[in-house]
Design a protein around this motif. Structure first.
Motif, PDB file in Angstrom:
ATOM      1  N   CYS A  51      23.540 -83.879 -51.065  1.00 37.01           N
ATOM      2  CA  CYS A  51      22.146 -84.344 -51.058  1.00 37.01           C
ATOM      3  C   CYS A  51      21.901 -85.310 -49.897  1.00 37.01           C
ATOM      4  CB  CYS A  51      21.794 -85.026 -52.377  1.00 37.01           C
ATOM      5  SG  CYS A  51      21.601 -83.873 -53.749  1.00 37.01           S
ATOM      6  N   PHE A  54      21.636 -83.310 -46.735  1.00 36.19           N
ATOM      7  CA  PHE A  54      20.368 -82.589 -46.694  1.00 36.19           C
ATOM      8  C   PHE A  54      19.219 -83.532 -46.324  1.00 36.19           C
ATOM      9  CE2 PHE A  54      16.540 -80.973 -48.855  1.00 36.19           C
ATOM     10  CZ  PHE A  54      16.386 -79.797 -48.150  1.00 36.19           C
ATOM     11  N   ILE A  55      19.184 -84.708 -46.924  1.00 37.28           N
ATOM     12  CA  ILE A  55      18.138 -85.687 -46.624  1.00 37.28           C
ATOM     13  C   ILE A  55      18.205 -86.099 -45.163  1.00 37.28           C
ATOM     14  CG2 ILE A  55      17.376 -88.064 -47.073  1.00 37.28           C
ATOM     15  CD1 ILE A  55      18.155 -87.540 -50.047  1.00 37.28           C
ATOM     16  N   LYS A  56      19.406 -86.302 -44.641  1.00 36.24           N
ATOM     17  CA  LYS A  56      19.564 -86.670 -43.230  1.00 36.24           C
ATOM     18  C   LYS A  56      19.054 -85.541 -42.336  1.00 36.24           C
ATOM     19  CE  LYS A  56      22.964 -88.220 -39.821  1.00 36.24           C
ATOM     20  NZ  LYS A  56      22.276 -87.589 -38.745  1.00 36.24           N
ATOM     21  N   GLN A  57      19.388 -84.304 -42.673  1.00 40.41           N
ATOM     22  CA  GLN A  57      18.908 -83.161 -41.892  1.00 40.41           C
ATOM     23  C   GLN A  57      17.382 -83.086 -41.918  1.00 40.41           C
ATOM     24  OE1 GLN A  57      20.893 -79.801 -43.623  1.00 40.41           O
ATOM     25  NE2 GLN A  57      22.726 -80.033 -42.363  1.00 40.41           N
ATOM     26  N   MET A  58      16.808 -83.299 -43.072  1.00 38.91           N
ATOM     27  CA  MET A  58      15.342 -83.254 -43.189  1.00 38.91           C
ATOM     28  C   MET A  58      14.702 -84.366 -42.359  1.00 38.91           C
ATOM     29  SD  MET A  58      14.694 -80.618 -44.942  1.00 38.91           S
ATOM     30  CE  MET A  58      12.959 -80.859 -45.241  1.00 38.91           C
ATOM     31  N   ASN A  59      15.282 -85.544 -42.409  1.00 35.19           N
ATOM     32  CA  ASN A  59      14.746 -86.669 -41.610  1.00 35.19           C
ATOM     33  C   ASN A  59      14.886 -86.376 -40.121  1.00 35.19           C
ATOM     34  OD1 ASN A  59      13.949 -88.206 -43.816  1.00 35.19           O
ATOM     35  ND2 ASN A  59      15.901 -89.295 -43.937  1.00 35.19           N
ATOM     36  N   ASP A  60      16.027 -85.819 -39.715  1.00 33.76           N
ATOM     37  CA  ASP A  60      16.236 -85.490 -38.304  1.00 33.76           C
ATOM     38  C   ASP A  60      15.231 -84.444 -37.841  1.00 33.76           C
ATOM     39  OD1 ASP A  60      18.339 -87.283 -38.265  1.00 33.76           O
ATOM     40  OD2 ASP A  60      19.915 -85.751 -38.288  1.00 33.76           O
ATOM     41  N   THR A  61      14.971 -83.463 -38.683  1.00 38.52           N
ATOM     42  CA  THR A  61      14.007 -82.401 -38.358  1.00 38.52           C
ATOM     43  C   THR A  61      12.599 -83.000 -38.225  1.00 38.52           C
ATOM     44  OG1 THR A  61      15.314 -80.744 -39.520  1.00 38.52           O
ATOM     45  CG2 THR A  61      13.003 -80.226 -39.124  1.00 38.52           C
ATOM     46  N   GLN A  62      12.231 -83.864 -39.114  1.00 39.27           N
ATOM     47  CA  GLN A  62      10.907 -84.497 -39.058  1.00 39.27           C
ATOM     48  C   GLN A  62      10.772 -85.364 -37.808  1.00 39.27           C
ATOM     49  OE1 GLN A  62      10.400 -86.533 -42.788  1.00 39.27           O
ATOM     50  NE2 GLN A  62       9.621 -84.706 -43.820  1.00 39.27           N
ATOM     51  N   ASN A  63      11.832 -86.053 -37.442  1.00 40.02           N
ATOM     52  CA  ASN A  63      11.795 -86.910 -36.256  1.00 40.02           C
ATOM     53  C   ASN A  63      11.677 -86.096 -34.973  1.00 40.02           C
ATOM     54  OD1 ASN A  63      11.935 -89.239 -37.809  1.00 40.02           O
ATOM     55  ND2 ASN A  63      14.166 -89.398 -37.624  1.00 40.02           N
ATOM     56  N   GLU A  65      10.008 -83.300 -34.707  1.00 43.38           N
ATOM     57  CA  GLU A  65       8.649 -82.751 -34.631  1.00 43.38           C
ATOM     58  C   GLU A  65       7.753 -83.785 -34.127  1.00 43.38           C
ATOM     59  OE1 GLU A  65       7.775 -81.387 -38.561  1.00 43.38           O
ATOM     60  OE2 GLU A  65       9.146 -79.705 -38.419  1.00 43.38           O
TER      61      GLU A  65
END
Length: 65
Positions: A51, A54-63, A65
């Protein structure tokens, strides 16, 4: 406390979070429950790590964009 037919077989020690066998016939049950608890603990650690990744990946993806 685990009882069968009014007879104590195992008691959970809340300080050590481990089972104490009161009669020899309960030894196998204690071992089974101890293994299940260890497996559940390892699975919890694994899920927590996944988890966090996954949260780190989601944050990296948002950053990005």
């Amino acid at each position: 406390r685990f009882q069968l037919n009014g007879k104590d077989y195992l008691i959970l020690d809340s300080d050590t979070n481990s089972w104490t066998v009161l009669i020899p016939e309960a030894q196998d049950l204690k071992q089974s429950w101890t293994l299940q608890a260890k497996y559940a603990s390892l699975e919890k650690i694994h899920l927590k790590e996944e988890c966090e990744k996954f949260i780190k990946q989601m944050n990296d993806t948002q950053n990005q964009e």
